[in-house]
Design an enzyme around this catalytic site. Structure first.
Site, PDB file in Angstrom:
ATOM      1  N   PHE A   1       2.507  44.533  64.410  1.00 47.81           N
ATOM      2  CA  PHE A   1       2.576  43.957  63.057  1.00 47.81           C
ATOM      3  C   PHE A   1       1.227  43.440  62.575  1.00 47.81           C
ATOM      4  O   PHE A   1       1.146  42.511  61.779  1.00 47.81           O
ATOM      5  CB  PHE A   1       3.678  42.888  62.954  1.00 47.81           C
ATOM      6  CG  PHE A   1       4.979  43.495  62.520  1.00 47.81           C
ATOM      7  CD1 PHE A   1       5.653  44.371  63.342  1.00 47.81           C
ATOM      8  CD2 PHE A   1       5.508  43.244  61.253  1.00 47.81           C
ATOM      9  CE1 PHE A   1       6.825  44.987  62.932  1.00 47.81           C
ATOM     10  CE2 PHE A   1       6.680  43.853  60.833  1.00 47.81           C
ATOM     11  CZ  PHE A   1       7.343  44.731  61.677  1.00 47.81           C
TER      12      PHE A   1
ATOM     13  N   GLU B   1      21.426  39.644  62.478  1.00 48.61           N
ATOM     14  CA  GLU B   1      21.085  40.975  62.974  1.00 48.61           C
ATOM     15  C   GLU B   1      19.576  41.166  62.824  1.00 48.61           C
ATOM     16  O   GLU B   1      19.006  40.773  61.818  1.00 48.61           O
ATOM     17  CB  GLU B   1      21.843  41.978  62.086  1.00 48.61           C
ATOM     18  CG  GLU B   1      21.619  43.408  62.423  1.00 48.61           C
ATOM     19  CD  GLU B   1      22.007  43.700  63.851  1.00 48.61           C
ATOM     20  OE1 GLU B   1      23.144  43.396  64.236  1.00 48.61           O
ATOM     21  OE2 GLU B   1      21.152  44.238  64.578  1.00 48.61           O
TER      22      GLU B   1
ATOM     23  N   CYS C   1      14.267  43.800  52.917  1.00 43.16           N
ATOM     24  CA  CYS C   1      14.396  42.570  53.710  1.00 43.16           C
ATOM     25  C   CYS C   1      13.225  41.605  53.544  1.00 43.16           C
ATOM     26  O   CYS C   1      13.377  40.549  52.944  1.00 43.16           O
ATOM     27  CB  CYS C   1      14.582  42.920  55.172  1.00 43.16           C
ATOM     28  SG  CYS C   1      16.037  43.947  55.445  1.00 43.16           S
TER      29      CYS C   1
ATOM     30  N   LEU D   1      17.963  44.273  63.413  1.00 41.59           N
ATOM     31  CA  LEU D   1      17.601  45.681  63.501  1.00 41.59           C
ATOM     32  C   LEU D   1      16.542  46.064  62.476  1.00 41.59           C
ATOM     33  O   LEU D   1      16.493  45.525  61.372  1.00 41.59           O
ATOM     34  CB  LEU D   1      18.835  46.581  63.353  1.00 41.59           C
ATOM     35  CG  LEU D   1      19.573  46.674  62.029  1.00 41.59           C
ATOM     36  CD1 LEU D   1      18.904  47.645  61.069  1.00 41.59           C
ATOM     37  CD2 LEU D   1      20.998  47.121  62.278  1.00 41.59           C
ATOM     38  N   ARG D   2      15.704  47.000  62.896  1.00 40.35           N
ATOM     39  CA  ARG D   2      14.709  47.575  61.992  1.00 40.35           C
ATOM     40  C   ARG D   2      15.212  48.920  61.520  1.00 40.35           C
ATOM     41  O   ARG D   2      15.726  49.693  62.344  1.00 40.35           O
ATOM     42  CB  ARG D   2      13.376  47.806  62.724  1.00 40.35           C
ATOM     43  CG  ARG D   2      12.728  46.584  63.287  1.00 40.35           C
ATOM     44  CD  ARG D   2      11.782  46.962  64.424  1.00 40.35           C
ATOM     45  NE  ARG D   2      12.493  47.571  65.543  1.00 40.35           N
ATOM     46  CZ  ARG D   2      11.921  48.194  66.561  1.00 40.35           C
ATOM     47  NH1 ARG D   2      10.615  48.325  66.604  1.00 40.35           N
ATOM     48  NH2 ARG D   2      12.638  48.706  67.548  1.00 40.35           N
ATOM     49  N   GLU D   3      15.069  49.230  60.260  1.00 44.31           N
ATOM     50  CA  GLU D   3      15.406  50.572  59.810  1.00 44.31           C
ATOM     51  C   GLU D   3      14.490  51.551  60.536  1.00 44.31           C
ATOM     52  O   GLU D   3      13.341  51.243  60.826  1.00 44.31           O
ATOM     53  CB  GLU D   3      15.257  50.683  58.293  1.00 44.31           C
ATOM     54  CG  GLU D   3      16.417  49.989  57.590  1.00 44.31           C
ATOM     55  CD  GLU D   3      16.302  49.998  56.088  1.00 44.31           C
ATOM     56  OE1 GLU D   3      15.688  50.905  55.518  1.00 44.31           O
ATOM     57  OE2 GLU D   3      16.841  49.049  55.468  1.00 44.31           O
TER      58      GLU D   3
ATOM     59  N   LYS E   1      12.348  40.052  49.887  1.00 45.74           N
ATOM     60  CA  LYS E   1      13.369  39.184  49.285  1.00 45.74           C
ATOM     61  C   LYS E   1      13.718  38.016  50.204  1.00 45.74           C
ATOM     62  O   LYS E   1      14.067  36.935  49.741  1.00 45.74           O
ATOM     63  CB  LYS E   1      14.603  39.970  48.856  1.00 45.74           C
ATOM     64  CG  LYS E   1      15.406  40.622  49.958  1.00 45.74           C
ATOM     65  CD  LYS E   1      16.716  39.913  50.251  1.00 45.74           C
ATOM     66  CE  LYS E   1      17.493  40.688  51.311  1.00 45.74           C
ATOM     67  NZ  LYS E   1      18.349  39.881  52.140  1.00 45.74           N
TER      68      LYS E   1
ATOM     69  N   GLY F   1       7.227  46.078  52.358  1.00 44.57           N
ATOM     70  CA  GLY F   1       8.214  46.247  51.292  1.00 44.57           C
ATOM     71  C   GLY F   1       9.577  46.317  51.936  1.00 44.57           C
ATOM     72  O   GLY F   1       9.777  45.796  53.027  1.00 44.57           O
TER      73      GLY F   1
ATOM     74  N   THR G   1      22.510  41.029  50.523  1.00 42.77           N
ATOM     75  CA  THR G   1      22.211  39.780  49.799  1.00 42.77           C
ATOM     76  C   THR G   1      20.883  39.978  49.070  1.00 42.77           C
ATOM     77  O   THR G   1      19.861  39.435  49.465  1.00 42.77           O
ATOM     78  CB  THR G   1      22.095  38.596  50.784  1.00 42.77           C
ATOM     79  OG1 THR G   1      21.177  38.946  51.835  1.00 42.77           O
ATOM     80  CG2 THR G   1      23.422  38.247  51.400  1.00 42.77           C
TER      81      THR G   1
HETATM   82  C1  UGA Z   1      12.700  43.888  59.062  1.00 42.33           C
HETATM   83  C2  UGA Z   1      12.550  43.186  60.415  1.00 42.33           C
HETATM   84  O1  UGA Z   1      11.472  43.782  61.134  1.00 42.33           O
HETATM   85  C3  UGA Z   1      13.843  43.300  61.228  1.00 42.33           C
HETATM   86  O2  UGA Z   1      13.704  42.593  62.447  1.00 42.33           O
HETATM   87  C4  UGA Z   1      14.985  42.710  60.399  1.00 42.33           C
HETATM   88  O3  UGA Z   1      16.221  42.809  61.079  1.00 42.33           O
HETATM   89  C5  UGA Z   1      15.086  43.454  59.087  1.00 42.33           C
HETATM   90  O4  UGA Z   1      13.841  43.339  58.368  1.00 42.33           O
HETATM   91  C6  UGA Z   1      16.180  42.823  58.274  1.00 42.33           C
HETATM   92  O5  UGA Z   1      16.019  41.697  57.805  1.00 42.33           O
HETATM   93  O6  UGA Z   1      17.276  43.400  58.199  1.00 42.33           O
HETATM   94  P1  UGA Z   1      12.615  46.441  58.266  1.00 42.33           P
HETATM   95  O7  UGA Z   1      12.710  45.896  56.878  1.00 42.33           O
HETATM   96  O8  UGA Z   1      13.473  47.586  58.666  1.00 42.33           O
HETATM   97  O9  UGA Z   1      12.904  45.272  59.330  1.00 42.33           O
HETATM   98  O10 UGA Z   1      11.116  46.932  58.459  1.00 42.33           O
HETATM   99  P2  UGA Z   1       9.819  46.462  59.275  1.00 42.33           P
HETATM  100  O11 UGA Z   1       9.615  47.364  60.409  1.00 42.33           O
HETATM  101  O12 UGA Z   1       9.851  45.009  59.548  1.00 42.33           O
HETATM  102  O13 UGA Z   1       8.689  46.764  58.190  1.00 42.33           O
HETATM  103  C7  UGA Z   1       8.644  46.044  56.964  1.00 42.33           C
HETATM  104  C8  UGA Z   1       7.454  46.446  56.132  1.00 42.33           C
HETATM  105  O14 UGA Z   1       6.249  45.978  56.715  1.00 42.33           O
HETATM  106  C9  UGA Z   1       7.269  47.949  55.928  1.00 42.33           C
HETATM  107  O15 UGA Z   1       6.988  48.179  54.564  1.00 42.33           O
HETATM  108  C10 UGA Z   1       6.087  48.281  56.817  1.00 42.33           C
HETATM  109  O16 UGA Z   1       5.376  49.380  56.326  1.00 42.33           O
HETATM  110  C11 UGA Z   1       5.284  46.999  56.728  1.00 42.33           C
HETATM  111  N1  UGA Z   1       4.377  46.767  57.876  1.00 42.33           N
HETATM  112  C12 UGA Z   1       4.876  46.632  59.140  1.00 42.33           C
HETATM  113  C13 UGA Z   1       3.013  46.644  57.666  1.00 42.33           C
HETATM  114  O17 UGA Z   1       2.526  46.743  56.518  1.00 42.33           O
HETATM  115  N2  UGA Z   1       2.185  46.408  58.727  1.00 42.33           N
HETATM  116  C14 UGA Z   1       2.665  46.266  59.988  1.00 42.33           C
HETATM  117  O18 UGA Z   1       1.856  46.052  60.907  1.00 42.33           O
HETATM  118  C15 UGA Z   1       4.039  46.390  60.198  1.00 42.33           C
END
Ligand code: UGA
Length: 439
Positions: free
Chosen positions: A253, A148, A264, A150-152, A267, A261, A85
């Site tokens: 976090f 869901e 997820c 999940l984290r990539e 957007k 970025g 989406t």
């Molecule tokens: C995120 C959520 O964490 C998941 O729970 C969710 O299921 C998923 O989106 C989704 O909607 O499908 P994801 O996008 O895989 O998961 O990645 P994250 O681990 O959340 O990281 C997102 C971004 O935040 C990355 O660019 C990461 O570098 C950044 N980040 C993360 C930071 O800049 N600082 C932090 O402390 C943690």
């Protein structure tokens, strides 16, 4: 149980293989022939740790197959909708065309008693609309919403051992029936004592976007603190460590740097704001606009910092970018902060060379204007500055003494606050980071 998974991207393909691992007989359906061919040959079409093994095992056991033909989903008791989406072009709202086309396609094969289970992240209200379509066309069929989380990079682990299950169900007997089908699907996970929240459609849809909004807010909070640290000479890493010891806040976090970025968080917060506006509740989420702005400002600040350390001009400077994926352990470059910065530097006249352990193929396809190298050493050949923009472990493990031998100038910008500053400085590098004082 026989089940289908519609949409075989990062979410759907892992979900399909994980369901087969749980003992089910699964067919994955996707419109993209190349993806279906790769998956059918047990080849992951993307990088995800542990997925190749999971996929291989399921294929060997004969419990998993893939097809581009929706009729392969016929006879499944459960149909998971796992399509994307994305953000609508030029707008904040989510583009639901794939959810609609997947549901339409499913109606051709759906029978009474079967359950359509939405897993895609959708604006609140979508499930109720889809339920009308589904039950209108196939009386006796049911729809549930099962977001869901999940984290990539951890998708296999997160799918097989989620920290919670959320079921958004219709009211009445239909809800009870859908609940027991989902309990059967997730039997092993439920038996392991995983917390389960059984609720209505709207709450289930909101759980997902609320969780992602909270995570985005937490990251932008610490990045706002980083801006203040830059203004005052304080150190954001120590600040995060100190406030993170308070377990009401927690250290996770709170990593300041280039910000979030991916496909997820960015957007999802925008789609949430757009939906709130449609519902007349936009004021409730105006803070997310600020969360988004803080996040985007970090990218601009990184470019500015690179200019500063390159004696005030980027023109003709050789810049190395370590990391291109939106985060480590992934080859996903959707809305990657690292690539965004790399492109901005290039536009300002720098010669940018990017390296990444997993994402280079995707990069070359989407950003052909940048230069790429397979290793940090090649990428940093005679560099005027090295920027760590995605904190892969192998970049954190670089030996700054040895690495210093390839560059022209020992200048490192740690865009993720991930390097051992003392070690790099001891090796003669000028170290700069977002939210931290220069030496
Ligand atoms: C995120 C959520 O964490 C998941 O729970 C969710 O299921 C998923 O989106 C989704 O909607 O499908 P994801 O996008 O895989 O998961 O990645 P994250 O681990 O959340 O990281 C997102 C971004 O935040 C990355 O660019 C990461 O570098 C950044 N980040 C993360 C930071 O800049 N600082 C932090 O402390 C943690």
């Amino acid at each position: 149980m026989k089940m289908s998974v519609i949409g075989c991207g990062y979410l759907g393909a892992v979900h399909a293989a994980a369901m087969a691992e749980l003992g089910h007989e699964v067919v994955g359906v996707d419109v993209e022939q190349a993806k279906v061919d790769a998956l059918s040959a047990s080849r992951p079409p993307f990088y995800e740790p542990g997925f190749e093994e999971l996929l291989g095992r399921a294929m060997e056991l004969g419990r998993l197959s893939f097809s581009t033909d929706i009729s392969a989903a016929a006879g499944s008791r459960v149909h998971f909708v796992c399509v994307g989406t994305p953000q609508r072009r030029g707008e904040y709202g989510a583009d639901l065309q794939y959810v609609h086309s997947a549901t339409e396609a499913l109606l051709e094969v759906l029978n009474p008693g079967e359950v359509v289970v939405g897993k895609s992240t959708v604006p609140v209200g979508t499930a109720a609309e889809l339920a009308e379509v589904v039950t209108g066309k196939v009386p006796g069929a049911l729809l549930a919403w099962n977001p869901e989380f999940l984290r990539e990079g951890f998708a296999v682990q997160d799918t097989l051992h989620p920290d919670r299950l959320v079921y958004g169900l219709p009211e009445g007997t239909g809800g009870e029936a859908a609940c027991s089908v989902l309990d059967e699907v997730y039997a092993r996970i439920v038996e392991a004592g995983t917390p389960k929240v059984v609720t209505d459609y709207a709450t289930a849809e909101m759980v997902k976007v609320a969780a992602n909004s909270f995570l985005a807010t937490k990251i932008s909070f610490i990045n706002a603190m980083a801006e203040l640290c830059e203004a005052t000479g304080a150190d954001v890493k120590q600040l995060a460590d100190a406030i993170g010891h308070d377990d009401r806040i927690g250290r996770k976090f709170l990593n300041a740097g280039l910000g979030f970025g991916g496909g997820c968080l960015p957007k999802d917060i925008r789609a949430f704001m757009a939906r709130a506006g449609e519902l007349g509740a936009d004021q409730a989420l105006t803070f997310l606009r600020e969360v988004d702005s803080i996040n985007m400002r970090r990218r601009i600040r990184m470019v500015e910092l690179a200019r500063e350390v390159c004696d005030g001009s980027l023109m003709g400077k050789r810049i190395t970018v370590l990391g291109a994926a939106f985060k480590p352990m992934s080859d996903d470059i959707r809305d990657s902060p690292a690539l965004n910065v790399a492109a901005q530097l290039q536009l300002r006249g720098a010669n940018v060379c990017v390296t990444d352990p997993a994402a280079l193929d995707n990069c070359r396809r989407s950003w052909p204007q940048l230069d790429y190298a397979a290793t940090p050493q090649e990428a940093a050949d005679r560099a005027d500055a090295v920027l760590l923009l995605t904190e892969w472990q192998e970049y954190q493990d670089l030996d700054p003494v040895e690495f210093g031998g390839v560059v022209r100038q020992r200048r490192v910008l740690d865009g993720r606050n991930a390097l051992d500053r003392d070690k790099w400085e001891a090796a003669g590098w000028a170290y700069r980071a977002l939210g931290r004082r220069a030496a």
